[in-house]
Scaffold this motif. Structure first.
Motif, PDB file in Angstrom:
ATOM      1  N   PRO A  98     -58.578 -16.259  49.371  1.00 29.76           N
ATOM      2  CA  PRO A  98     -58.135 -16.446  50.680  1.00 29.76           C
ATOM      3  C   PRO A  98     -58.670 -15.358  51.345  1.00 29.76           C
ATOM      4  CG  PRO A  98     -56.344 -15.238  49.263  1.00 29.76           C
ATOM      5  CD  PRO A  98     -57.663 -15.707  48.040  1.00 29.76           C
ATOM      6  N   GLY A  99     -58.715 -15.810  52.750  1.00 28.22           N
ATOM      7  CA  GLY A  99     -59.189 -15.125  53.636  1.00 28.22           C
ATOM      8  C   GLY A  99     -58.209 -13.848  54.025  1.00 28.22           C
ATOM      9  N   GLY A 100     -58.706 -13.172  55.017  1.00 30.37           N
ATOM     10  CA  GLY A 100     -57.846 -11.937  55.397  1.00 30.37           C
ATOM     11  C   GLY A 100     -56.456 -12.268  56.090  1.00 30.37           C
ATOM     12  N   GLY A 101     -55.527 -11.426  55.808  1.00 34.51           N
ATOM     13  CA  GLY A 101     -54.072 -11.555  56.259  1.00 34.51           C
ATOM     14  C   GLY A 101     -53.986 -10.907  57.745  1.00 34.51           C
ATOM     15  N   GLY A 102     -52.944 -10.701  58.151  1.00 34.72           N
ATOM     16  CA  GLY A 102     -52.549 -10.198  59.519  1.00 34.72           C
ATOM     17  C   GLY A 102     -52.648  -8.668  59.684  1.00 34.72           C
ATOM     18  N   LEU A 103     -52.963  -7.736  58.409  1.00 34.04           N
ATOM     19  CA  LEU A 103     -52.979  -6.299  58.371  1.00 34.04           C
ATOM     20  C   LEU A 103     -53.661  -5.910  59.486  1.00 34.04           C
ATOM     21  CD1 LEU A 103     -52.104  -3.633  57.096  1.00 34.04           C
ATOM     22  CD2 LEU A 103     -53.671  -4.201  55.476  1.00 34.04           C
ATOM     23  N   THR A 104     -55.040  -6.366  59.333  1.00 36.74           N
ATOM     24  CA  THR A 104     -56.399  -5.979  60.064  1.00 36.74           C
ATOM     25  C   THR A 104     -56.751  -6.372  61.307  1.00 36.74           C
ATOM     26  OG1 THR A 104     -57.798  -7.305  58.613  1.00 36.74           O
ATOM     27  CG2 THR A 104     -57.300  -5.144  57.968  1.00 36.74           C
ATOM     28  N   SER A 105     -56.065  -7.668  61.675  1.00 34.97           N
ATOM     29  CA  SER A 105     -56.308  -8.582  62.704  1.00 34.97           C
ATOM     30  C   SER A 105     -55.305  -8.627  63.768  1.00 34.97           C
ATOM     31  CB  SER A 105     -56.763  -9.852  62.436  1.00 34.97           C
ATOM     32  OG  SER A 105     -55.469 -10.670  61.836  1.00 34.97           O
ATOM     33  N   GLY A 106     -53.940  -8.339  63.436  1.00 34.36           N
ATOM     34  CA  GLY A 106     -52.976  -8.171  64.448  1.00 34.36           C
ATOM     35  C   GLY A 106     -52.762  -9.904  65.071  1.00 34.36           C
ATOM     36  N   ASP A 107     -52.871  -9.810  66.388  1.00 39.74           N
ATOM     37  CA  ASP A 107     -52.771 -11.329  66.804  1.00 39.74           C
ATOM     38  C   ASP A 107     -53.995 -11.818  67.257  1.00 39.74           C
ATOM     39  OD1 ASP A 107     -53.374  -9.871  69.098  1.00 39.74           O
ATOM     40  OD2 ASP A 107     -51.483 -10.129  70.348  1.00 39.74           O
ATOM     41  N   GLY A 108     -55.226 -11.079  66.846  1.00 38.28           N
ATOM     42  CA  GLY A 108     -56.559 -11.512  66.964  1.00 38.28           C
ATOM     43  C   GLY A 108     -57.335 -11.334  68.627  1.00 38.28           C
ATOM     44  N   THR A 109     -56.219 -10.795  69.475  1.00 38.52           N
ATOM     45  CA  THR A 109     -56.740 -10.523  70.750  1.00 38.52           C
ATOM     46  C   THR A 109     -57.589  -9.260  71.201  1.00 38.52           C
ATOM     47  OG1 THR A 109     -54.814  -9.488  71.535  1.00 38.52           O
ATOM     48  CG2 THR A 109     -54.760 -11.976  71.571  1.00 38.52           C
ATOM     49  N   GLU A 110     -58.202  -9.498  72.239  1.00 39.58           N
ATOM     50  CA  GLU A 110     -59.079  -8.107  72.703  1.00 39.58           C
ATOM     51  C   GLU A 110     -58.004  -6.960  72.990  1.00 39.58           C
ATOM     52  OE1 GLU A 110     -61.520 -11.476  73.732  1.00 39.58           O
ATOM     53  OE2 GLU A 110     -59.343 -11.324  73.982  1.00 39.58           O
ATOM     54  N   SER A 111     -56.746  -7.147  73.421  1.00 38.11           N
ATOM     55  CA  SER A 111     -55.760  -6.327  73.720  1.00 38.11           C
ATOM     56  C   SER A 111     -55.451  -5.606  72.595  1.00 38.11           C
ATOM     57  CB  SER A 111     -54.447  -6.844  74.565  1.00 38.11           C
ATOM     58  OG  SER A 111     -55.249  -7.452  75.853  1.00 38.11           O
ATOM     59  N   TRP A 112     -55.062  -6.377  71.408  1.00 39.60           N
ATOM     60  CA  TRP A 112     -54.726  -5.855  70.076  1.00 39.60           C
ATOM     61  C   TRP A 112     -55.946  -4.929  69.632  1.00 39.60           C
ATOM     62  CZ3 TRP A 112     -56.246  -5.150  65.022  1.00 39.60           C
ATOM     63  CH2 TRP A 112     -55.290  -4.744  64.325  1.00 39.60           C
ATOM     64  N   PHE A 113     -56.936  -5.378  69.554  1.00 34.04           N
ATOM     65  CA  PHE A 113     -58.059  -4.391  68.828  1.00 34.04           C
ATOM     66  C   PHE A 113     -58.276  -3.275  69.812  1.00 34.04           C
ATOM     67  CE2 PHE A 113     -62.494  -2.850  69.046  1.00 34.04           C
ATOM     68  CZ  PHE A 113     -62.754  -2.669  67.806  1.00 34.04           C
ATOM     69  N   ALA A 114     -58.287  -3.311  71.279  1.00 35.75           N
ATOM     70  CA  ALA A 114     -58.422  -2.293  72.016  1.00 35.75           C
ATOM     71  C   ALA A 114     -57.293  -1.167  71.829  1.00 35.75           C
ATOM     72  CB  ALA A 114     -58.397  -2.748  73.445  1.00 35.75           C
ATOM     73  N   GLU A 115     -56.332  -1.374  71.543  1.00 37.32           N
ATOM     74  CA  GLU A 115     -55.204  -0.757  71.056  1.00 37.32           C
ATOM     75  C   GLU A 115     -55.219  -0.034  69.691  1.00 37.32           C
ATOM     76  OE1 GLU A 115     -50.147  -0.630  71.107  1.00 37.32           O
ATOM     77  OE2 GLU A 115     -51.297  -2.259  71.889  1.00 37.32           O
TER      78      GLU A 115
END
Length: 418
Positions: free
Chosen positions: A155-172
């Protein structure tokens, strides 16, 4: 590793004209031989050298950059007919270092194939044998070779490393990191996608596991193996596997940004040049255009692998493609397009190229070459979002570098790879 949204959105790529219509209509493509060279590599068009380098055409591909969604661009084309390097954006050095994202996978596969040549890693051996307990007991055996060519069914990645997948989540969360074991454990809470060996689905979890295998059989870190086996022998001074908590980007480089929604609804630009290299063996490396060109040249010339393992670089399994739009182009549409380390693509002029794309927020890169090395190209763009809007520009540069009179109609799609 790329987030689920980042993987799902990569690009819908189709050749214009009759081929686009055929793919859109679901016209079947001819059956292909097992372990076929992707893209019809046995044809005259596939084997011929690239057309002469058109420096003017390449300059035009970046003339409109930077744009609203791309702050910088670096392009290096080399081979017979000379070299051309171009940049766009005020802060883009010609010798810039950048985060190469999933191009890191080519380095990982190369080290794994070297270990196979040394009989320290068996491509037919299973993950369960080498790393007992890593995969759930209910999972079927998954071989090392299936990890490398993305036919594992994991299976592919879970939510641990991607959060909601938005630029805002990554920036934080851009400085946050996880161990490879944490990433894999998060992913394998899900069921297998398909029976191992029955299909191909590009998946970063495969490379996380491959990196863990490298460390298990060598007793050394992945970074040490890349340095001693590839970077040092080839003189790749700009190519590094950063420590997991090292957010810096040393040496000359272009700044990278993402645009996030502000409190008033406007878009605010956040500098993400410094970010965690937590994708590690899957996508965390740093390099430069000159280093990637040197690496690809050495790899395709057979300097890094013995003949048996070199053949694996150009052996694409004859299985269906699953949710990977990269493999939905040209005469092999619907079939796998990844070998044990490289991606194959047939350009609109019939030329077959081999290489890899990669991205991290703020970076979107590609390295491709003809098998005879008559043309090679490295591209690094600095997009400000993670939706894939930069991909039409990316593929316009790639096809122009190889002398194609046409380009791909590349649009962000619901499935694909980075």
């Amino acid at each position: 590793m790329n987030s689920p949204q980042r993987e799902r959105r990569w690009t819908t790529v189709a050749v214009a004209g009759a081929l686009l219509a055929a793919v859109g209509a679901g016209v079947a493509t001819p059956a292909l031989a097992a372990d076929r060279p992707a893209g019809g590599a046995g044809s005259v068009a596939a084997l011929r050298p690239a057309a002469p380098l058109d420096r003017g055409a390449l300059a035009k591909t970046i003339a409109d950059l930077p744009s609203a969604g791309i702050t910088g661009a670096l392009v290096r084309a080399d081979g017979r007919g000379g070299r051309w390097t171009g940049t766009a954006g005020a802060d883009v050095p010609a010798d810039a270092r950048f985060r190469i994202g999933s191009i890191s996978k080519v380095f990982t596969a190369t080290v794994a194939l070297q270990l196979a040549a040394e009989r320290r890693l068996d491509l037919d051996g299973t993950v369960q044998q080498y790393l007992p307990g890593l995969l759930p007991a209910a999972y079927p055996p998954v071989t090392v070779g299936q990890l490398l060519d993305h036919t594992s069914g994991l299976p592919g990645g879970g939510g641990l490393t991607s959060g909601d997948g938005t630029e805002s989540w990554f920036a934080e969360h851009r400085a946050q990191s996880w161990t490879p074991a944490q990433v894999v454990a998060d992913a394998v809470r899900q069921p297998m996608g398909f029976a191992p060996g029955s299909a191909q689905q590009y998946n970063g979890i495969n490379t996380f596991v491959a990196g863990m295998l490298i460390e298990k059989v060598t007793g050394r870190t992945f970074a040490q193996e890349v340095q001693t086996r590839i970077a040092r022998p080839l003189g790749l001074r700009d190519t590094v596997v950063p420590d997991r908590d090292d957010v810096s980007l040393p040496g000359p480089h272009a700044p990278a940004f993402v645009d996030v929604p502000g409190p008033d609804g406007s878009r605010q630009r956040v500098d993400v040049t410094e970010q965690s290299p937590w994708p590690w063996a899957e996508g965390g490396m740093i390099s430069s255009a000159a280093d990637l060109d040197r690496f690809m040249t050495a790899l395709l010339r057979g300097r890094l692998l013995p003949p048996a393992q070199q053949a694996e670089l150009f052996r694409v399994p004859d299985v269906p493609n699953v949710r990977n739009r990269n493999c939905e182009i040209g005469p092999t549409a619907g079939h796998a397009c990844f070998s044990k380390g490289l991606m194959s693509a047939t350009l609109p002029n019939g030329l077959v190229v081999w290489g890899k794309t990669g991205s991290r927020p703020g970076y979107s890169d590609a390295v491709f070459a003809t098998r005879d090395l008559s043309r090679r190209v490295v591209v690094s763009l600095n997009p400000t979002d993670t939706s894939g809007k930069e991909f039409p520009a990316m593929w316009r540069i790639v096809t122009t570098a190889f002398g194609s009179g046409q380009t791909y109609d590349a649009q962000p799609g619901p499935a694909g790879t980075r």
